[in-house]
Design an enzyme around this catalytic site. Structure first.
Site, short mmCIF file in Angstrom:
data_model
loop_
_atom_site.label_atom_id
_atom_site.label_comp_id
_atom_site.label_asym_id
_atom_site.label_seq_id
_atom_site.Cartn_x
_atom_site.Cartn_y
_atom_site.Cartn_z
N ASP A 65 0.76 -1.08 0.04
CA ASP A 65 0.06 -0.10 0.14
C ASP A 65 1.07 1.37 -0.15
O ASP A 65 1.85 1.22 1.03
CB ASP A 65 -0.86 -0.03 1.23
CG ASP A 65 -1.89 1.21 1.26
OD1 ASP A 65 -1.68 2.03 0.27
OD2 ASP A 65 -2.47 1.46 2.26
N ASP A 94 -3.48 2.26 -5.49
CA ASP A 94 -2.24 2.26 -4.82
C ASP A 94 -2.05 1.10 -4.01
O ASP A 94 -0.88 1.05 -3.11
CB ASP A 94 -1.81 3.63 -3.96
CG ASP A 94 -2.56 3.60 -2.50
OD1 ASP A 94 -3.84 2.83 -2.64
OD2 ASP A 94 -2.20 4.18 -1.61
N GLU A 95 -2.83 -0.01 -4.27
CA GLU A 95 -2.66 -1.21 -3.46
C GLU A 95 -2.89 -2.52 -4.26
O GLU A 95 -3.69 -2.57 -5.03
CB GLU A 95 -4.08 -1.24 -2.46
CG GLU A 95 -3.62 -1.49 -1.19
CD GLU A 95 -5.11 -1.50 -0.37
OE1 GLU A 95 -5.58 -0.27 -0.45
OE2 GLU A 95 -5.43 -2.56 0.05
P1 TTP Z 1 -5.35 5.31 0.44
O1 TTP Z 1 -4.10 4.26 0.25
O2 TTP Z 1 -6.48 4.98 1.48
O3 TTP Z 1 -4.70 6.59 1.39
P2 TTP Z 1 -3.16 6.94 1.24
O4 TTP Z 1 -2.37 6.22 0.26
O5 TTP Z 1 -3.33 8.62 0.66
O6 TTP Z 1 -2.42 7.22 2.81
P3 TTP Z 1 -1.99 5.75 3.45
O7 TTP Z 1 -0.59 6.07 3.59
O8 TTP Z 1 -2.84 5.80 4.60
O9 TTP Z 1 -2.18 4.59 2.40
O10 TTP Z 1 -6.12 5.84 -0.73
C1 TTP Z 1 -5.14 5.88 -1.82
C2 TTP Z 1 -5.27 7.11 -2.81
O11 TTP Z 1 -6.81 7.04 -3.04
C3 TTP Z 1 -5.30 8.49 -1.67
O12 TTP Z 1 -4.04 8.97 -2.04
C4 TTP Z 1 -6.08 9.34 -2.58
C5 TTP Z 1 -7.38 8.45 -2.86
N1 TTP Z 1 -8.40 8.59 -1.76
C6 TTP Z 1 -9.51 9.43 -2.15
O13 TTP Z 1 -9.49 10.30 -3.02
N2 TTP Z 1 -10.44 9.69 -0.97
C7 TTP Z 1 -10.36 8.93 0.19
O14 TTP Z 1 -11.30 9.03 1.03
C8 TTP Z 1 -9.13 7.97 0.36
C9 TTP Z 1 -9.32 7.23 1.25
C10 TTP Z 1 -8.42 7.88 -0.66
MG MG Z 2 -2.16 4.18 0.36
#
Ligand code: TTP
Ligand code: MG
Length: 401
Positions: free
Chosen positions: A37, A138-139
């Site tokens: 992730d 991103d996962e």
């Molecule tokens: P995530 O992997 O949930 O969040 P992240 O990568 O920003 O942070 P983390 O370090 O906790 O993993 O989501 C991936 C992308 O999806 C994030 O960068 C932006 C988008 N996203 C949104 O647009 N709205 C949201 O509510 C979430 C959770 C994510």
């Molecule tokens: Mg992320």
């Protein structure tokens, strides 16, 4: 108990790990899954593009356009998160939280840029195992059992190499979890963020889950949590020991036992490829265009999409274009193809046709285009039809016309 080992990784270990002959015979006993992730993905992509943002609170916003600050926060870097900014909160709230910080930066989402980075990342992750599943932008999961058998020491090193490789190629950090199934791998990846590496071996599953509140268990939502609280279930351990019949009464005959399995760290859901539905690329033109003269700008987009389709073994049956005008309005056109294609020249030819159409309809409005993009969809792994080879031979004349 620590779940984050300090590993020294070396390329030879990984080459050894990738040799399936080294591990024959161990495969059916256990799975090993790696979850990846990316950390604060959209915001980190922006930091890579502009490293000066790294030390500043950075908020990526989905502006709704009604007022200058209406809309929601997409994500934020960890500097902004320390000050309370969270995904999903109104932009106005984030502005309030950061009002004292003159350095704060608010940027609009640049979906196409993140999508392009994401596609490269997924290719990198997939290079470690063909048993691959992209979960979101991103996962992803990879099942590495077929590559390394059930050796968690090698798996831990492989997890570290995945992180290093992603950083080497994209300058992005990510959090990686290694576990005996998708559930545990994902919970491991979430355990330490940002830039974490957490390994949960089968004999550590119980200890890892035991003290956590039930809401930390993937698949348990706020409503489930509330109901569990009423039943006196506070921790994952409580849930794992709860009477199955009573759980079925409370959550239904499927969900009740399912929750109990999760609480025991059990998950037999396979890592599986989900179909890619569409691919797109967009470019900002060197100058705003009022006629179709920018074919050279489109050529790399078509080539990029074609490379990606070929690497995935796919062809597209529909092609679309998108134009963003100087006034930031979006105009698009699409067509269905009679035969699936993946060659760069045919993608360019079909998108060029659509742009010619678009420009003739824009001509009367005196509108210029600032950005131009190509999107392909209806993807399948069908064989090339005969017509494609015929189309190929007439293509040169079209392009030079
Ligand atoms: P995530 O992997 O949930 O969040 P992240 O990568 O920003 O942070 P983390 O370090 O906790 O993993 O989501 C991936 C992308 O999806 C994030 O960068 C932006 C988008 N996203 C949104 O647009 N709205 C949201 O509510 C979430 C959770 C994510
Ligand atoms: Mg992320």
């Amino acid at each position: 108990m620590r779940f984050t080992p300090n590993l020294i990784c070396n390329r030879d270990d990984i080459e050894l790990a990738k040799r399936s002959d080294v591990v024959q015979g161990k495969m059916d006993s256990q799975r090993i899954v790696i979850a990846v992730d990316l950390d604060y993905f959209f915001a980190q992509c922006e930091e890579v593009r502009n490293p000066e943002l790294k030390k500043k609170p950075l908020v990526i916003c989905v502006f709704s356009g009604r007022t200058e600050i209406s809309g929601a926060v997409s994500t934020a870097n960890y500097v902004a998160r320390k000050l309370g900014v969270r995904s999903g909160m109104p932009i106005a709230n984030a502005k309030k939280l950061l009002s004292q910080n003159k350095e704060s930066v608010f940027l609009p989402v640049d979906q196409d840029y993140y999508q392009t980075v994401s596609e490269r990342l997924m290719q990198t992750i997939r290079s470690f195992s063909a048993i691959f599943e992209q979960v979101s932008v991103d996962e992803a999961f990879i099942d590495i059992s077929a590559v390394i058998g059930n050796d968690f020491e090698v798996a831990a090193k492989l997890g570290k190499t995945v992180k290093q490789e992603i950083y080497r190629q994209e300058k992005l950090t990510c959090s990686v979890g290694v576990g005996p199934n998708k559930l545990m791998a994902k919970m491991a990846a979430d355990f330490e963020k940002p830039d974490g590496l957490t390994i949960i071996r089968p004999n550590q599953v119980k200890a890892f889950l035991k003290p956590m509140p039930v809401r930390k268990l993937l698949g348990i939502g706020p409503k489930h949590e509330q109901k569990m609280e009423q039943l006196g279930i506070g921790t994952i351990e409580d849930l794992s020991k709860f009477d199955t019949g009573a759980l079925s009464d409370a959550f239904g005959k499927n969900l009740g036992p399912h929750f109990k399995n999760l609480a025991q760290g059990l998950d037999d859901d396979p890592v599986r490829q989900r179909p890619v539905e569409q691919l797109s690329r967009i470019v900002t033109l060197k100058e705003d265009a009022d006629s179709f003269w920018f074919e050279e700008d489109l050529r790399p987009l078509a080539a990029d999409i074609s490379d990606r389709l070929i690497s995935l073994g796919l062809k597209c049956r529909a092609i679309g274009i998108v134009g963003i005008t100087s006034e930031l309005k979006t105009r698009s056109k699409a067509k269905t193809l009679t035969h699936p294609i993946n060659s760069s020249v045919l993608i360019l030819r079909n998108s060029a046709e659509l742009f010619r159409d678009l420009f003739s309809s824009l001509a009367t409005e005196h509108v210029r285009l600032r950005r131009a993009g190509i999107r392909v969809s209806v993807l399948s792994s069908e064989e090339l039809g005969e017509e494609e080879s015929e189309e190929q031979s007439t293509l040169t004349s079209f392009l030079s016309s």
